[in-house]
Design a protein around this motif. Sequence first.
Motif, short mmCIF file in Angstrom:
data_model
loop_
_atom_site.label_atom_id
_atom_site.label_comp_id
_atom_site.label_asym_id
_atom_site.label_seq_id
_atom_site.Cartn_x
_atom_site.Cartn_y
_atom_site.Cartn_z
N GLU A 32 0.58 -1.42 -0.44
CA GLU A 32 -0.11 -0.02 -0.20
C GLU A 32 0.75 1.46 -0.10
O GLU A 32 0.46 2.41 -0.37
CB GLU A 32 -0.89 -0.19 1.03
CG GLU A 32 -1.86 -1.07 1.23
CD GLU A 32 -2.55 -1.27 0.28
OE1 GLU A 32 -2.82 0.31 -1.28
OE2 GLU A 32 -3.56 -2.81 -0.08
N ALA A 33 1.90 0.90 0.83
CA ALA A 33 2.56 2.44 0.85
C ALA A 33 3.78 2.50 -0.69
O ALA A 33 3.81 3.16 -1.14
CB ALA A 33 3.61 2.61 1.46
N GLU A 64 -4.22 5.43 4.23
CA GLU A 64 -5.26 4.97 5.95
C GLU A 64 -4.95 3.32 5.86
O GLU A 64 -4.94 3.03 6.92
CB GLU A 64 -6.56 5.14 5.41
CG GLU A 64 -7.59 4.77 6.89
CD GLU A 64 -7.39 5.58 7.56
OE1 GLU A 64 -6.87 5.43 8.84
OE2 GLU A 64 -6.52 7.17 7.36
N LEU A 65 -5.22 2.72 4.41
CA LEU A 65 -4.91 0.98 4.55
C LEU A 65 -3.30 0.80 5.49
O LEU A 65 -3.16 -0.60 5.75
CB LEU A 65 -4.40 0.61 2.64
CG LEU A 65 -6.17 0.28 2.70
CD1 LEU A 65 -6.18 0.11 1.16
CD2 LEU A 65 -6.69 -0.44 3.78
N VAL A 66 -2.18 1.69 5.14
CA VAL A 66 -1.17 1.72 5.48
C VAL A 66 -1.29 0.99 7.00
O VAL A 66 -0.64 0.84 7.58
CB VAL A 66 0.01 2.21 5.07
CG1 VAL A 66 1.73 2.41 5.76
CG2 VAL A 66 0.67 1.95 3.07
N LYS A 67 -1.97 2.37 6.95
CA LYS A 67 -1.89 2.18 9.40
C LYS A 67 -2.59 1.15 9.38
O LYS A 67 -2.33 0.62 10.39
CB LYS A 67 -2.85 3.66 9.04
CG LYS A 67 -2.22 4.61 8.86
CD LYS A 67 -2.67 6.04 9.95
CE LYS A 67 -4.75 6.43 9.42
NZ LYS A 67 -4.60 7.41 9.65
N GLU A 116 9.77 7.33 3.10
CA GLU A 116 10.95 8.15 4.56
C GLU A 116 8.92 6.69 5.21
O GLU A 116 9.73 5.76 5.81
CB GLU A 116 10.20 9.35 4.79
CG GLU A 116 11.72 10.57 4.83
CD GLU A 116 9.91 11.86 5.21
OE1 GLU A 116 9.80 11.21 6.92
OE2 GLU A 116 10.84 12.73 4.69
N LEU A 117 8.31 6.76 4.80
CA LEU A 117 6.76 6.19 5.51
C LEU A 117 7.91 4.39 4.42
O LEU A 117 7.79 3.27 5.65
CB LEU A 117 5.85 6.24 4.74
CG LEU A 117 4.86 5.02 4.86
CD1 LEU A 117 4.60 4.66 6.44
CD2 LEU A 117 3.17 5.90 4.46
#
Length: 134
Positions: A32-33, A64-67, A116-117
Motif C-alpha cells: 500500500e505504501a 489509511e490501509l497502510v496505517k 520515508e514511510l
Amino acid sequence: MRLPRIFTPRVTASAHCDLPCGVYDPAQARIEAESVKAICEKYQANTDPEFRTRALIIKEQRAELVKHHLWVLWTDYFKPAHFEKYPNLHTLFNEATKLAGANGAKGTIDPAKADELLQKIDEISKIFWETKQA
C-alpha cells in the motif's frame, strides 16, 4: 456461582496471535505504501484536474490501509517479549503510522514522504522477520 459443566470448555487453546502463524506480514503495508508513492509521482506528472482529484482520493485510501496494516502488526502480532527485545519498536510503529497519516503521506503529494514511510516499514519488517526466525 459456578457455571454448569455444559458451558465449560473441554479444550483450552493458546496462541501468540489471533490465527495460526503466517497470517501477518508487513508486506501488506509495504504494498500500500508503494501505491502511495506511485500515486504521488503520477499526480505530479499529470495536470488534469479530474485525474489529480481521483489520485488524491485513492492515495488517501491507500495511506489509511497502510496505517491499518501497521496497527494490526503492532497490536496483534507483536507481543511484550518483542517490545522488550526491540525497545525501539513502539517508536518505529508510532513514526510509521504518523508518516502514513495526515502529517505524512496521506496529507502530501511528495514522493519523498512516501519514501520515508517505506524506510520505516522496512525497519519494522526487518524486526518482524527476526521474530519469525526465533
